[in-house]
Design a protein around this motif. Structure first.
Motif, short mmCIF file in Angstrom:
data_model
loop_
_atom_site.label_atom_id
_atom_site.label_comp_id
_atom_site.label_asym_id
_atom_site.label_seq_id
_atom_site.Cartn_x
_atom_site.Cartn_y
_atom_site.Cartn_z
N VAL A 115 11.71 12.80 1.51
CA VAL A 115 11.25 11.80 2.48
C VAL A 115 12.33 10.76 2.73
O VAL A 115 12.68 10.44 3.88
N ILE A 116 12.90 10.24 1.63
CA ILE A 116 13.90 9.17 1.74
C ILE A 116 15.17 9.66 2.42
O ILE A 116 15.67 9.03 3.37
N TRP A 117 15.70 10.79 1.94
CA TRP A 117 17.01 11.24 2.41
C TRP A 117 16.93 12.22 3.58
O TRP A 117 17.86 12.28 4.38
N GLY A 118 15.85 12.99 3.64
CA GLY A 118 15.77 14.02 4.67
C GLY A 118 14.95 13.60 5.87
O GLY A 118 15.45 13.56 7.00
N SER A 130 0.84 -1.20 0.00
CA SER A 130 0.00 0.00 0.00
C SER A 130 0.88 1.25 0.00
O SER A 130 2.04 1.22 0.40
N GLU A 131 0.30 2.37 -0.43
CA GLU A 131 1.06 3.61 -0.50
C GLU A 131 1.36 4.14 0.90
O GLU A 131 0.51 4.10 1.79
N TYR A 132 2.58 4.61 1.10
CA TYR A 132 3.01 5.09 2.42
C TYR A 132 2.37 6.45 2.70
O TYR A 132 2.40 7.36 1.86
N ASN A 133 1.81 6.61 3.88
CA ASN A 133 1.20 7.88 4.29
C ASN A 133 2.28 8.75 4.94
O ASN A 133 2.53 8.66 6.14
N ILE A 134 2.90 9.60 4.15
CA ILE A 134 4.03 10.39 4.63
C ILE A 134 3.60 11.41 5.68
O ILE A 134 4.31 11.63 6.68
N SER A 135 2.45 12.03 5.49
CA SER A 135 2.03 13.08 6.42
C SER A 135 1.89 12.56 7.85
O SER A 135 2.03 13.32 8.81
#
Length: 731
Positions: free
Chosen positions: A576-579, A329-334
């Protein structure tokens, strides 16, 4: 002494060098004369140059957020200003004002000439690209929905762009003056200048270059109505999907946009040239290296990892730039961003680690390898030349005709560029410290970013100058700041902008300096045009982006049918990935993808193998044509570029650089670069016309031929039991 040229086909015997350039394509294309009496800085140059810069900046930023981004190149302005310049030369008064005084001037010094045309094009070049620092604004305001003021945005954008001019001034003696640093894409514009300004008599059996340009321009203009509006599937003709409309595997293999693009082809110049530039301007050795690198990554590395289910690859699409949870499923970044705009570690541990699609993960590994390969390759193959150029840069004796002619003009003092660097670094440190709550980056981050950019501009500049392929520092800069300062997404992208974007801007400025070098533009006039062009461009780009963000309610959202911002989405994923999460939790000791760090070693070793083979078998000239940074970094523009962009680009590059160049060299010499410019210009004018006449009114054609790819199952996972809307479930 001059740098070595990587391709045997690109040089003339250096044992007895002619007066012309030692690079064959340059010798065939660039004029060897000069007329210092031609007026350069004229009233019409200012008017047309500033208008070109403003219009291109506004239009390109406007199109950049669309689902199908379109960059209107400066070639469009280069063509459009010719009748305007000639009209101004014919109609404006030739009266001399303040005659006899020191301030004597005229608005019309005579016929519209090629040198003022070049300076107008330099202005246009400033607006023809994208100001990458604006990604900060888009990511913060749209994706994270946080505040960043217009003033802070303006300072960040200006400093990153103008820093590039300072770097360019420092490295011009290494990357502009040597003849072997030939910057292939400039030959397209040189060919157009010559076609527009040189009188050429038509023979009975062939067209003049201007006649050829007009014919191709007209055809390109008329044709783009099909892929641009009537039959958009021409962008990616994925016929395998039509034969197997229900097969996930067949569509993964055949999709040009979301799969491996086996058999897919884009019959659209925008598809061909949008990410890799014009294949007609690429030297054949570079095209061949890109073809091999693309084949190895796309058809060997990616399928093996996917179908062996490495990192649960089958749970996710084969090719996607989205971020996933372990169950697909899509990751909920917020949900993992706290009120302080940092990583909420407790929620992140509950949500679980972040996963990437197979190709997205491999693209980061390829990026790691490319950075290492650049450093080792340039040290091994160009280290001695760079060292000797440093020692003898002011004692150069063996110069080509272009450098000899340019030495007759008053040069720009080095301290001008040093002042630009110091002032902009100071402004960057101030804005990052004083507005730290918005930018998050500490002062030492700015200094470190500038240091990395300084180290890499020369090796990356060498690669770009001989191959026409720009390799960016995005991954390296994000990796470094992600380890040193994890949990701060805006700091990460801000560091990447001051490091990678300032370096990329330096490469653009250096390319323009080489264009001025070829066309014999006085260096101080070039300096003024470049710095004013970039300042005007920055203001217009940012104002346009700000207006779009504030007025389009669903911009950069999946709910939008037009404004999906594909490149900004990739930048957001990177923050998101690096920061936010940081490389330690993804590629480090705590991460799922830590084995990908071995790509660094592979990238460093690969050029050594080629160098040792070259030393062992010096008689085999083809070995030196293997350029590992280009080969390994072939796919660094994917995503957002897709496989069909590469397959179509490689095919056209092969036909031009290999077939026509070897079988019909006179035809290639006469028309190749003119063809490239005409295709660019025709597409650009029709794209703008379509949008103004139909796009702004929301008029579209809804029929199967406008389904861009026709491969709905290409984005489906193949793991058992994974349920995704619109995809069959595998049991």
């Amino acid at each position: 002494m001059n740098f070595s040229v990587t391709s045997r086909d690109d040089i003339i015997d250096e044992e007895d060098p002619p007066e012309n350039s030692p690079v064959e394509q340059v010798a065939l294309t660039v004029p060897t004369g000069d007329d210092p009496s031609l007026p350069v800085v004229t009233f019409r140059m200012w008017v047309l140059g500033i208008i070109s810069c403003v219009v291109l900046s506004c239009v390109n930023q406007f199109f950049w957020y669309r689902s199908e981004p379109l960059i209107i190149s400066s070639i469009s302005a280069q063509i459009a200003v010719v009748p305007l310049g000639r009209l101004m030369a014919a109609k404006i008064t030739r009266r001399v004002f303040l005659k006899g005084s020191r301030f004597e001037f005229t608005l019309n010094p005579g016929p519209f000439n090629v040198k003022e045309h070049v300076l107008i094009t330099i202005f246009a070049n400033s607006g023809s690209g994208i100001v990458n620092a604006i990604h900060i604004v888009t990511v913060v305001k749209v994706f994270y929905r946080r505040n960043i003021s217009f003033f802070v945005s303006l300072i960040v954008v200006i400093t990153t762009q103008v820093l590039g001019l300072g770097w360019a001034g420092i490295f011009r003696r290494y990357l502009v003056e040597p003849a072997a640093m030939w910057w292939p894409s400039n030959l397209v514009q040189v060919s157009i200048f010559r076609a527009l300004h040189e009188k050429e008599e038509r023979s009975r059996r062939r067209l003049t270059r201007i006649q050829f340009f007009i014919i191709v321009f007209t055809c390109s203009f008329a044709y783009y109505v099909f892929p641009g509006y009537i039959f958009k599937m021409l962008t990616s003709l994925s016929w395998v999907c039509w034969i197997f409309p229900k097969s996930v595997l067949a569509q993964q293999l055949g999709s040009g946009l979301y799969g491996l693009s086996l058999g897919a082809l884009g019959i659209d110049w925008s598809t061909i040239s949008s990410y890799l530039g014009s294949p007609l301007a690429s030297p054949w050795f570079a095209t061949a290296n890109i073809a091999v690198g693309f084949f190895l990554v796309m058809y060997v590395l990616t399928p093996i990892n996917y179908w062996l289910n490495v990192y649960n690859a089958k749970t996710f699409p084969l090719f996607s730039d989205e971020l996933f949870k372990k169950n697909g499923s899509e990751y909920n970044i917020s949900s993992i961003v706290n009120s302080d705009f940092k990583l909420d570690l407790k929620t992140y541990n509950q949500e679980g680690p972040l996963y990437l699609s197979t190709f997205f993960a491999m693209s980061y590994g390829v990026g790691f390898a490319t950075i290492a390969a650049i450093v080792v390759h340039v040290l091994l193959f160009h280290g001695r030349e760079i060292w000797e150029q440093s020692r003898y840069s002011y004692k150069e004796k063996k110069l080509d005709i272009h450098t000899k002619l340019m030495n007759g003009y008053k040069q720009v003092p080095q301290w001008w560029f040093l002042v630009i660097l110091v002032v902009n670094m100071g402004a960057a440190i101030f804005v990052c410290e004083y507005y730290n709550e918005q930018l998050q980056l500490p002062w030492w981050g700015v200094l470190l970013a500038c240091t990395i950019a300084f180290v890499f501009i020369l090796p990356i500049g060498v690669i770009t100058a001989i191959s026409n392929q720009l390799i960016l520092l995005n991954i390296l800069s994000e990796y470094i700041i992600g380890y040193l300062y994890p949990g701060y997404p805006v700091a990460n992208i801000c560091f990447e902008v001051y490091c990678g974007v300032s370096m990329a801007q330096a490469i653009i400025f250096l390319q323009d300096l080489k264009l001025g070098h070829y066309m014999k533009i006085p260096p101080r006039n070039m300096f003024v045009a470049q710095i004013l062009g970039v300042l005007i461009s920055v203001i217009v780009h940012l104002s346009t982006a700000w207006w779009l963000i504030e007025t389009i309610p669903d911009i950069c959202q999946s709910s939008s049918s037009i404004w999906t911002c594909p490149t900004d989405t990739v930048y957001y994923d990177s923050t998101v990935i690096w920061g936010l999460i940081g490389p330690r939790r993804i590629f480090g000791s705590q991460g799922t993808y830590r084995a990908i760090n071995w790509f660094f070693l592979g990238g460093a070793v690969a050029p050594m193998i080629v160098w040792l083979a070259h030393k062992r078998f010096p008689e085999k000239k083809w070995i030196r044509l293997i350029n590992m940074p280009i080969l390994i970094g072939a796919t660094v523009k994917m995503p957002p570029a897709s496989a069909v962009n590469y397959t179509s680009w490689i095919l056209v590059g092969f036909l031009s650089g290999f077939v026509v160049y070897r079988t019909r060299p006179e035809l290639w010499k006469r028309y190749n670069y003119v063809l490239s410019g005409a295709l660019d210009a025709g597409l650009a004018f029709m794209a703008v016309l379509l949008y103004l006449c139909l796009g702004m009114e929301g008029i579209s054609l809804d029929w199967p031929g406008n389904d861009l790819d026709g491969c709905p199952y290409a984005k489906c996972p193949t793991a058992k039991g994974i349920k995704v809307d619109g995809c069959p479930v595998v049991y």
